[in-house]
Design an enzyme around this catalytic site. Structure first.
Site, PDB file in Angstrom:
ATOM      1  N   SER A 195       0.823  -1.211   0.000  1.00 58.19           N
ATOM      2  CA  SER A 195       0.000   0.000   0.000  1.00 58.19           C
ATOM      3  C   SER A 195       0.861   1.267   0.000  1.00 58.19           C
ATOM      4  O   SER A 195       1.592   1.511  -0.964  1.00 58.19           O
ATOM      5  CB  SER A 195      -0.957  -0.040   1.191  1.00 58.19           C
ATOM      6  OG  SER A 195      -1.972   0.920   1.071  1.00 58.19           O
ATOM      7  N   ASP A 326      -9.587  -4.326  -5.884  1.00 60.08           N
ATOM      8  CA  ASP A 326      -9.055  -3.535  -4.767  1.00 60.08           C
ATOM      9  C   ASP A 326      -9.928  -2.294  -4.581  1.00 60.08           C
ATOM     10  O   ASP A 326      -9.982  -1.441  -5.470  1.00 60.08           O
ATOM     11  CB  ASP A 326      -7.603  -3.132  -5.069  1.00 60.08           C
ATOM     12  CG  ASP A 326      -6.898  -2.472  -3.887  1.00 60.08           C
ATOM     13  OD1 ASP A 326      -7.574  -1.762  -3.109  1.00 60.08           O
ATOM     14  OD2 ASP A 326      -5.683  -2.641  -3.739  1.00 60.08           O
ATOM     15  N   HIS A 355      -7.750  -5.343  -0.835  1.00 63.84           N
ATOM     16  CA  HIS A 355      -6.595  -4.494  -0.561  1.00 63.84           C
ATOM     17  C   HIS A 355      -5.788  -5.076   0.590  1.00 63.84           C
ATOM     18  O   HIS A 355      -6.286  -5.194   1.719  1.00 63.84           O
ATOM     19  CB  HIS A 355      -7.043  -3.075  -0.220  1.00 63.84           C
ATOM     20  CG  HIS A 355      -5.912  -2.107  -0.024  1.00 63.84           C
ATOM     21  ND1 HIS A 355      -5.132  -1.666  -1.067  1.00 63.84           N
ATOM     22  CD2 HIS A 355      -5.403  -1.529   1.098  1.00 63.84           C
ATOM     23  CE1 HIS A 355      -4.210  -0.838  -0.616  1.00 63.84           C
ATOM     24  NE2 HIS A 355      -4.340  -0.748   0.702  1.00 63.84           N
TER      25      HIS A 355
END
Length: 405
Positions: A195, A326, A355
């Site tokens: 991320s 996602d 995610h």
């Protein structure tokens, strides 16, 4: 007789039909195929990597988790938190007293491959996905794992009036220089980012071009286009779920380190009371990041933090892993044309995964799909490098991780 009972109690009929449909759906999802898209320049090096990594071809999600939202949420609340001990080093990163926390899982042996792990927004070595990646790298790759934290994250304290920033790669650069200084130039050094950490890692590798000291990298669930990701987070559903939760995490981060910003004379434009009124990530970035780092406005910051423009400059083997579903970092931000023109890149687009989740199996409490992909990729890289290392407790020398080396 059974039919007459169901007619008398229609709610039982509804429940029976619903249960049958749910079971049938789970069974169908358990047997159906989930082919992934592999995007790359078909060089001999890339073909070798793909041949060595059958996990690239398909990600099979947990059958009863049927969309990216549920996958993302269950990835946080369902996985167990393994008991992993770390040894922490506080690394100076600037001349104003700033430090970051470096958590070593084990003390490295001489010649042992190193896996550097970068966490997501306000995360750290106390997150499930970081710990499972640490255990996977240690047990299946035989690597020494080290978690590099963003400023003030991972239950560490800020030591100056400067928070982390998605566009700033300097702290990562100094961390890698520190690791290289103790392991030398011959030992393989790999990195995986998740991320926020994935975006910073991508930008760093692109900035370093052919002088990057890493031997390979995996970028998982990155926000390649911060404008797109932020706009996506401001949709109605996302505003009251992901955006609000992440904003609250950022406000909690700010409260933890508030004393630094209250007494700083160099941050007259940073008003902590305005920060605490933030409703979205955009609000927080406007009140915190923009005045600290001198951006014109929040859009200027998002342009600088978008890692998509750096993919074309990457010159070390790099794997990109993202899910089409996602809900936080849309895969549309990935510039596919740049991937197809850079022989150092391989991108895997999975049909599902959410995610930073990638749960698999009927009872997904432990290792996830991304752990398998990361290990497979770096094993293949070690084969490409013709590098072998086996631990021999009677012969191997431990390396000191102290800063005075």
């Amino acid at each position: 007789m059974a039919w007459s009972f169901l007619k008398r109690y229609p709610q039982v009929l509804v429940l029976t039909i619903s249960s049958a449909v749910a079971v049938a759906g789970c069974l169908w999802r358990a047997i159906k195929r989930y082919p992934s898209s592999i995007i790359m320049v078909p060089t001999e090096e890339n073909k070798f990597i793909v041949d060595q990594c059958p996990s690239f071809n398909e990600y099979r999600p947990t059958p009863w988790i049927f969309n990216g939202h549920f996958m993302t949420v269950f990835g946080v609340i369902f996985r167990s938190l393994p008991n992993v001990l770390f040894q922490r080093i506080l690394l100076p990163v600037d001349d104003t007293g700033g430090t970051i926390a470096i958590d070593w899982h084990t003390q490295p042996y001489k010649g042992q491959p190193i896996l550097l792990i970068l966490h997501g927004l306000t995360g750290g070595s106390d997150n499930e996905y970081v710990r499972w990646m640490t255990l996977s790298g240690h047990s299946k790759l035989n690597a020494c794992c080290v978690v590099v934290h963003a400023r003030g994250c991972g239950r560490s304290q800020l030591t100056s009036a400067r928070s982390f920033c998605a566009a700033d790669t300097n702290d990562l650069r100094i961390s890698i220089q520190y690791i290289r200084s103790i392991i030398g130039t011959e030992t393989p050094l790999f990195a995986v980012g998740y991320s926020l950490g994935a975006g910073i890692l991508t930008k760093y590798i692109g900035e370093e071009t052919d002088e990057c000291p890493l031997d390979g990298a995996v970028v998982c669930c990155a926000s390649f286009d911060m404008h797109l990701s932020t706009a996506n987070m401001e949709q109605l559903l996302h505003t009251y779920t992901y955006n609000r939760r992440l904003t609250n995490n950022l406000i909690r981060y700010m409260r933890q380190h508030e004393h630094h910003f209250n007494k700083s004379k160099s941050l007259q434009n940073l008003n902590v009371n305005q920060v605490y009124q933030s409703k979205t990530i955009r609000d927080f970035d406007t009140h915190v990041i923009v005045p600290q780092y001198g951006y014109r406005d929040v859009d200027h910051y998002y342009s600088e933090a978008s890692s998509n423009i750096w993919l074309k400059y990457i010159q070390i083997p790099t794997l990109i892993l993202s899910a089409i579903d996602d809900p936080i970092c849309p895969i549309d931000g990935l510039p596919v044309d740049d991937v197809l023109q850079n022989p150092y890149l391989i991108a895997i687009k999975t049909l599902e995964g959410g995610h930073v989740s990638y749960l698999q199996g009927w009872w997904p409490r432990k290792f996830s799909y991304d752990n398998i992909v990361v290990v497979d990729y770096f094993k293949a890289r070690l084969k490409q490098m013709n590098y072998q290392w086996e631990q021999d407790n009677n012969d191997q020398k431990l390396i000191s991780i102290c800063l005075d080396q």
